[in-house]
Design a protein around this motif. Structure first.
Motif, PDB file in Angstrom:
ATOM      1  N   ARG A  26      -0.038  -7.972   8.275  1.00 27.38           N
ATOM      2  CA  ARG A  26       0.138  -6.568   7.890  1.00 27.38           C
ATOM      3  C   ARG A  26       1.348  -6.000   8.611  1.00 27.38           C
ATOM      4  O   ARG A  26       1.484  -6.130   9.819  1.00 27.38           O
ATOM      5  CB  ARG A  26      -1.123  -5.774   8.246  1.00 27.38           C
ATOM      6  CG  ARG A  26      -1.105  -4.365   7.662  1.00 27.38           C
ATOM      7  CD  ARG A  26      -2.357  -3.582   7.996  1.00 27.38           C
ATOM      8  NE  ARG A  26      -2.306  -3.180   9.391  1.00 27.38           N
ATOM      9  CZ  ARG A  26      -3.273  -3.389  10.277  1.00 27.38           C
ATOM     10  NH1 ARG A  26      -4.387  -3.972   9.929  1.00 27.38           N
ATOM     11  NH2 ARG A  26      -3.149  -2.982  11.520  1.00 27.38           N
TER      12      ARG A  26
ATOM     13  N   GLY B 188       5.428   2.817   7.711  1.00 28.90           N
ATOM     14  CA  GLY B 188       5.384   4.268   7.778  1.00 28.90           C
ATOM     15  C   GLY B 188       6.274   4.866   8.853  1.00 28.90           C
ATOM     16  O   GLY B 188       6.773   5.965   8.697  1.00 28.90           O
TER      17      GLY B 188
ATOM     18  N   ASP C  60       3.550  -2.434   9.041  1.00 34.79           N
ATOM     19  CA  ASP C  60       3.503  -0.983   8.845  1.00 34.79           C
ATOM     20  C   ASP C  60       4.908  -0.439   8.656  1.00 34.79           C
ATOM     21  O   ASP C  60       5.734  -0.523   9.555  1.00 34.79           O
ATOM     22  CB  ASP C  60       2.828  -0.323  10.048  1.00 34.79           C
ATOM     23  CG  ASP C  60       2.762   1.188   9.940  1.00 34.79           C
ATOM     24  OD1 ASP C  60       3.051   1.737   8.854  1.00 34.79           O
ATOM     25  OD2 ASP C  60       2.420   1.840  10.942  1.00 34.79           O
TER      26      ASP C  60
ATOM     27  N   THR D 274       1.359   4.939   4.773  1.00 38.21           N
ATOM     28  CA  THR D 274       2.148   4.263   3.751  1.00 38.21           C
ATOM     29  C   THR D 274       3.633   4.372   4.068  1.00 38.21           C
ATOM     30  O   THR D 274       4.049   5.348   4.688  1.00 38.21           O
ATOM     31  CB  THR D 274       1.886   4.876   2.363  1.00 38.21           C
ATOM     32  OG1 THR D 274       2.192   6.278   2.397  1.00 38.21           O
ATOM     33  CG2 THR D 274       0.442   4.674   1.939  1.00 38.21           C
TER      34      THR D 274
ATOM     35  N   THR E  75       2.543   0.319   3.685  1.00 45.12           N
ATOM     36  CA  THR E  75       2.071  -0.797   4.497  1.00 45.12           C
ATOM     37  C   THR E  75       2.134  -2.032   3.620  1.00 45.12           C
ATOM     38  O   THR E  75       1.740  -1.990   2.458  1.00 45.12           O
ATOM     39  CB  THR E  75       0.633  -0.570   5.006  1.00 45.12           C
ATOM     40  OG1 THR E  75       0.613   0.582   5.854  1.00 45.12           O
ATOM     41  CG2 THR E  75       0.121  -1.771   5.781  1.00 45.12           C
ATOM     42  N   TYR E  76       2.641  -3.110   4.170  1.00 48.55           N
ATOM     43  CA  TYR E  76       2.807  -4.356   3.430  1.00 48.55           C
ATOM     44  C   TYR E  76       1.844  -5.391   3.983  1.00 48.55           C
ATOM     45  O   TYR E  76       1.640  -5.476   5.191  1.00 48.55           O
ATOM     46  CB  TYR E  76       4.232  -4.895   3.606  1.00 48.55           C
ATOM     47  CG  TYR E  76       5.302  -3.879   3.302  1.00 48.55           C
ATOM     48  CD1 TYR E  76       5.802  -3.749   2.017  1.00 48.55           C
ATOM     49  CD2 TYR E  76       5.807  -3.044   4.304  1.00 48.55           C
ATOM     50  CE1 TYR E  76       6.794  -2.808   1.730  1.00 48.55           C
ATOM     51  CE2 TYR E  76       6.795  -2.109   4.021  1.00 48.55           C
ATOM     52  CZ  TYR E  76       7.275  -1.998   2.736  1.00 48.55           C
ATOM     53  OH  TYR E  76       8.249  -1.065   2.455  1.00 48.55           O
TER      54      TYR E  76
ATOM     55  N   VAL F  60      -5.235  -0.349   6.958  1.00 45.35           N
ATOM     56  CA  VAL F  60      -4.130   0.496   6.512  1.00 45.35           C
ATOM     57  C   VAL F  60      -4.456   1.938   6.896  1.00 45.35           C
ATOM     58  O   VAL F  60      -5.554   2.427   6.639  1.00 45.35           O
ATOM     59  CB  VAL F  60      -3.922   0.381   4.980  1.00 45.35           C
ATOM     60  CG1 VAL F  60      -2.873   1.376   4.501  1.00 45.35           C
ATOM     61  CG2 VAL F  60      -3.547  -1.043   4.599  1.00 45.35           C
ATOM     62  N   THR F  61      -3.503   2.601   7.535  1.00 43.24           N
ATOM     63  CA  THR F  61      -3.703   4.005   7.912  1.00 43.24           C
ATOM     64  C   THR F  61      -2.620   4.904   7.347  1.00 43.24           C
ATOM     65  O   THR F  61      -2.765   6.123   7.327  1.00 43.24           O
ATOM     66  CB  THR F  61      -3.729   4.173   9.448  1.00 43.24           C
ATOM     67  OG1 THR F  61      -2.513   3.653   9.994  1.00 43.24           O
ATOM     68  CG2 THR F  61      -4.928   3.437  10.050  1.00 43.24           C
TER      69      THR F  61
ATOM     70  N   TRP G 179       0.877  -1.172   0.000  1.00 42.77           N
ATOM     71  CA  TRP G 179       0.000   0.000   0.000  1.00 42.77           C
ATOM     72  C   TRP G 179       0.912   1.220   0.000  1.00 42.77           C
ATOM     73  O   TRP G 179       1.674   1.435   0.936  1.00 42.77           O
ATOM     74  CB  TRP G 179      -0.931  -0.036   1.209  1.00 42.77           C
ATOM     75  CG  TRP G 179      -1.740  -1.294   1.195  1.00 42.77           C
ATOM     76  CD1 TRP G 179      -1.416  -2.471   1.776  1.00 42.77           C
ATOM     77  CD2 TRP G 179      -2.945  -1.522   0.497  1.00 42.77           C
ATOM     78  NE1 TRP G 179      -2.365  -3.397   1.495  1.00 42.77           N
ATOM     79  CE2 TRP G 179      -3.323  -2.853   0.713  1.00 42.77           C
ATOM     80  CE3 TRP G 179      -3.770  -0.707  -0.302  1.00 42.77           C
ATOM     81  CZ2 TRP G 179      -4.470  -3.403   0.167  1.00 42.77           C
ATOM     82  CZ3 TRP G 179      -4.918  -1.257  -0.835  1.00 42.77           C
ATOM     83  CH2 TRP G 179      -5.270  -2.585  -0.609  1.00 42.77           C
TER      84      TRP G 179
END
Length: 174
Positions: free
Chosen positions: A147, A151, A149, A138, A140-141, A135-136, A17
């Motif tokens: 998931r 970021g 993060d 980027t 994000t994988y 997802v919040t 993402w």
């Protein structure tokens, strides 16, 4: 005539993402390049759009990237735009058309795609799916249902993705 060889299992999918005006996503490029080089077609790395409201050209950049994918040069385009996030912030959508031209894409078609919005639904769908799975930010994988993060920090993420990928690939061989 039928092919009796066993079907090759589908490659594990790594959804990334990403937002093309995000400096953290630019930092993640080295890891993505390394993963793509290490696994080749054994890992399906998919760029998913998650434009953030704080970046006013991110939504347009996502649409332009979709047009580049249509023209067969999506990864190159995404990498080139990420390499110019500051310029994109300053100059806006003109950068998106310039990058297309520099890569030998049909730049007029990229410009037209930004005007007619032909890729808006793809970008909206990616963003909605990202929100639905939490997802919040980027990058994000998501791989193997996990998931990660990126970021806040990329530290250790490539190694974790490699561990999961290796496990998934080993499971295919079993």
């Amino acid at each position: 005539m039928s092919d009796s060889s066993p079907a090759r299992p589908a490659a594990p999918v790594l959804d990334v993402w990403c937002e093309l005006q995000c400096s953290d996503c630019r930092t993640a490029l080295d890891d993505l390049r390394a993963l793509r080089a290490r696994y080749g077609d054994r890992l399906d790395v998919r760029l998913r759009h998650f434009p953030l409201e704080k970046h006013k050209h991110a939504f347009a950049a996502a649409q332009a990237a979709e047009e580049a994918w249509e023209q067969g040069r999506g990864w190159e385009y995404a990498e080139a735009v990420l390499g110019r996030v500051e310029e994109l912030e300053r100059r806006g959508e003109a950068v998106l058309v310039d990058v297309a031209r520099e890569l030998g894409l049909d730049a007029e078609e990229v410009d037209t795609a930004l005007i007619d919005g032909r890729h808006i639904l793809v970008v909206d769908a990616d963003q909605a799916e990202g929100k639905a799975i939490g997802v919040t930010g980027t990058p994000t994988y998501v791989i193997g249902g996990e998931r990660l993060d990126g970021g806040r920090s990329q530290e250790g993420l490539r190694e974790r993705i490699e561990e999961i990928t290796d496990r998934l690939l080993a499971g295919q061989d079993a």
